[in-house]
Design a protein around this motif. Structure first.
Motif, mmCIF file in Angstrom:
data_model
loop_
_atom_site.group_PDB
_atom_site.id
_atom_site.type_symbol
_atom_site.label_atom_id
_atom_site.label_comp_id
_atom_site.label_asym_id
_atom_site.label_seq_id
_atom_site.Cartn_x
_atom_site.Cartn_y
_atom_site.Cartn_z
ATOM 1 N N ILE A 117 27.802 -52.980 -20.102
ATOM 2 C CA ILE A 117 28.687 -52.898 -21.251
ATOM 3 C C ILE A 117 28.229 -53.925 -22.276
ATOM 4 N N THR A 134 23.558 -47.013 -16.939
ATOM 5 C CA THR A 134 24.688 -46.413 -17.646
ATOM 6 C C THR A 134 25.167 -47.414 -18.692
ATOM 7 N N LEU A 136 27.798 -48.604 -21.627
ATOM 8 C CA LEU A 136 29.120 -48.495 -22.226
ATOM 9 C C LEU A 136 29.148 -49.397 -23.458
ATOM 10 N N THR A 138 31.326 -51.056 -26.528
ATOM 11 C CA THR A 138 32.684 -51.354 -26.974
ATOM 12 C C THR A 138 32.897 -50.761 -28.364
ATOM 13 N N THR A 157 38.433 -53.567 -24.888
ATOM 14 C CA THR A 157 37.484 -52.836 -24.038
ATOM 15 C C THR A 157 36.860 -53.752 -23.002
ATOM 16 N N PHE A 161 36.876 -54.509 -18.070
ATOM 17 C CA PHE A 161 35.607 -54.385 -17.337
ATOM 18 C C PHE A 161 35.508 -55.485 -16.287
#
Length: 259
Positions: A117, A134, A136, A138, A157, A161
């Motif tokens: 993230i 992967t 992610l 914000t 966000t 996590f």
């Protein structure tokens, strides 16, 4: 190896201004086609300019490209720091990447599959091309000078996590005043990131030691590992070790073009 080669290509272009595809292929012992793919990737990030049969280093020319111009500051040290820090990521880990040029260097060397993230658009772009990662991103308000997302949506966000590791950036670090930055908005996001990770890895070149900016967002008790370069003084290293911070020194390597 691909990520490392692309970083070294960028360093060579910065050093020489422009080089031909043939010169680069000879330097790295790879095919012209491989170099063209590397240059295409670097050009897509806005880091080099592709021309017929050659490439040149892309010079920044305005405030909208301030972030890219900062990539050249202590670039060799940042590259070494990034490579060492990326090796600390274990397969499958959830990881947070703070916005910054040194954390971007970390992202460029990620090889392990992970869930990442970030509030950095450049980092998201790099990690988005990594197989098994992967990404992610914000939400939030975009800061044009750093391409970082900030604000309440960003913090919200990040707070949801649960990360094993945070790769943290700082504008300044000082033994007494801790870690500081020039942006209150980014400082708030950093504090949220610190609360969402089990292990905090600060990545910063040694010249930031002793610098204090107007807002301290964390003290050394929040940092588990500092990855920096050999310019860190021995007294500073000992002081950090005494405070419980593990200090890892990354030594830059240099590639010389064949004559």
């Amino acid at each position: 190896m691909t990520n490392e080669r692309q970083e070294e290509i960028r360093l060579l272009l910065q050093q020489h201004g422009h080089l031909t595809v043939a010169e680069l292929a000879k330097s790295f012992g790879v095919s012209d086609m491989t170099i063209r793919r590397d240059l295409k990737h670097l050009a897509g990030l806005g880091l080099v300019r592709r021309e017929h049969g050659k490439a040149s280093y892309l010079q920044s020319a305005g405030p909208d490209t301030l972030f890219l111009s900062r990539l050249g500051e202590f670039e060799r040290e940042k590259t070494a720091i990034g490579a060492m820090a990326a090796s600390l990521i274990a397969e499958g880990e959830p990881v947070i990447f703070d916005a910054g040029t040194t954390t971007l260097a970390v992202a460029q060397f990620v090889s392990a599959g992970c869930v990442a993230i970030t509030n950095s658009l450049p980092i998201a772009g790099v990690l988005g091309e990594r197989a098994g990662v992967t990404v992610l991103v914000t939400g939030g308000e975009l800061r044009g000078t750093t391409f970082a997302l900030v604000g309440p949506l960003t913090r919200s966000t990040v707070s949801g996590f649960n990360a094993e590791k945070l790769f943290l950036a700082a504008s300044g670090m000082d033994l007494e005043r801790g870690l500081s930055t020039t942006s209150m908005l980014e400082s708030e996001v950093k504090q949220e990131m610190l609360s969402s990770a089990k292990k905090v890895i600060l990545v910063a070149h040694s010249q930031k030691m002793g610098r204090v900016y107007y807002h301290t967002f964390a003290h050394w008790d929040r940092v588990d590992i500092l990855v920096t370069d050999s310019g860190l003084t021995e007294p500073a290293r000992r002081s950090l070790t005494d405070r419980g911070v593990e200090v890892l020194i990354a030594n830059p390597a240099r590639r010389i073009l064949p004559k």
